[in-house]
Design a protein around this motif. Sequence first.
Motif, PDB file in Angstrom:
ATOM      1  N   GLY A 223      76.911 -26.432   1.698  1.00 26.09           N
ATOM      2  CA  GLY A 223      77.667 -27.223   2.654  1.00 26.09           C
ATOM      3  C   GLY A 223      78.741 -26.379   3.318  1.00 26.09           C
ATOM      4  N   TYR A 224      79.150 -26.824   4.494  1.00 23.67           N
ATOM      5  CA  TYR A 224      80.201 -26.143   5.254  1.00 23.67           C
ATOM      6  C   TYR A 224      81.139 -27.224   5.774  1.00 23.67           C
ATOM      7  N   VAL A 225      82.403 -27.171   5.344  1.00 26.22           N
ATOM      8  CA  VAL A 225      83.407 -28.159   5.735  1.00 26.22           C
ATOM      9  C   VAL A 225      84.493 -27.445   6.531  1.00 26.22           C
ATOM     10  N   ALA A 226      84.823 -27.993   7.707  1.00 29.54           N
ATOM     11  CA  ALA A 226      85.830 -27.347   8.549  1.00 29.54           C
ATOM     12  C   ALA A 226      86.404 -28.356   9.533  1.00 29.54           C
TER      13      ALA A 226
ATOM     14  N   ILE B 136      89.759 -33.777  12.784  1.00 26.79           N
ATOM     15  CA  ILE B 136      89.361 -34.232  11.454  1.00 26.79           C
ATOM     16  C   ILE B 136      88.393 -33.219  10.843  1.00 26.79           C
ATOM     17  N   LEU B 137      88.107 -33.416   9.566  1.00 23.59           N
ATOM     18  CA  LEU B 137      87.131 -32.569   8.887  1.00 23.59           C
ATOM     19  C   LEU B 137      85.716 -33.022   9.227  1.00 23.59           C
ATOM     20  N   GLU B 138      84.818 -32.044   9.346  1.00 22.74           N
ATOM     21  CA  GLU B 138      83.402 -32.337   9.547  1.00 22.74           C
ATOM     22  C   GLU B 138      82.591 -31.580   8.505  1.00 22.74           C
ATOM     23  N   LEU B 139      81.458 -32.160   8.146  1.00 18.35           N
ATOM     24  CA  LEU B 139      80.582 -31.583   7.129  1.00 18.35           C
ATOM     25  C   LEU B 139      79.239 -31.216   7.740  1.00 18.35           C
ATOM     26  N   TYR B 140      78.766 -30.016   7.396  1.00 14.43           N
ATOM     27  CA  TYR B 140      77.430 -29.574   7.794  1.00 14.43           C
ATOM     28  C   TYR B 140      76.687 -29.147   6.535  1.00 14.43           C
TER      29      TYR B 140
END
Length: 294
Positions: free
Chosen positions: A236-239, A287-291
């Motif tokens: 996962g990648y959170v940014a 806001i934070l987004e998740l990939y």
Amino acid sequence: MAKNIAYRLFSVSDMFHSVKISTANKKTQGIRKEVYACKKRIRVISTIITLVIVFSLIVLVIYCLASYFSGFNSATNENDSVTSDNSFRAALIDALYSTHPNEEFTKSFNKTLSDAGFEVDIFQGTQVTVDFLKKLPKGYKLIILRMHSALGSNNQLYLFTAEPYSVGKYTQEQYFQLVKEAYATENSQPVFAVNWAFIKRCMTGKFNGTLVVMMGCDGTLDQLMIEEFLNQGAVGYVAWNGPVSLSHSDEAILYLTHLLYIEKMPLKEAVEKTNSQIGEDPNWGCILELYVPQ
């Protein structure tokens, strides 16, 4: 009789003149042949020299590329022997510690992960260099990047190290546009910053099974950066999806790690709850987004 003699004299003179012209023509033709042959030799020699130069340049380019990529591989493979199973290992890479330290954040992060059974490695300030990133061990389940980040003129995201910029250092990486000179503010000193291509070439294999959390600005605005982490095996990648203040990012990421590793909340739900409870950045509205891998 006199006329006949005169005629004969004229004929002999004329013949002599013809012989002179013929001889001159032969000499001229001979000179032309020599000049042509000389020019031909020069053309042949010039062609050979040109081919030698081109061949030498090709060999030189191949050698440089081979050295370049072999250097990357050696840097990437170094320290691989110290890695182990990534089930209980986490890393905080805090390049901002020298200029924007947050001891409470560091202590809380360390305590949360330690309570969850993790072995926590913390890398701060001047430790975070280009070479450090190359030699980062494999095997982390969680990597937090507390680094300033910004989009360059080419819309690529750059992660700022804490290493002062020098034009004569990392010349190959600079030539191939993997690193660049970067300024966090107008008045700050320049540092080296790395992009997605650096992640691809110099950090290969370091994110298999890892959750990567980017704490800096604009982390989701470079699709190449996102894809590169996921292509290398990140789970996962959170940014952040825009500019973010450091204090807000610190608060949100501490809350996110608590939800993930103390409350054992699934990743997607943890990101959503962080956004709802901590809220968007009060100054920038991001806001934070998740990939995750598809």
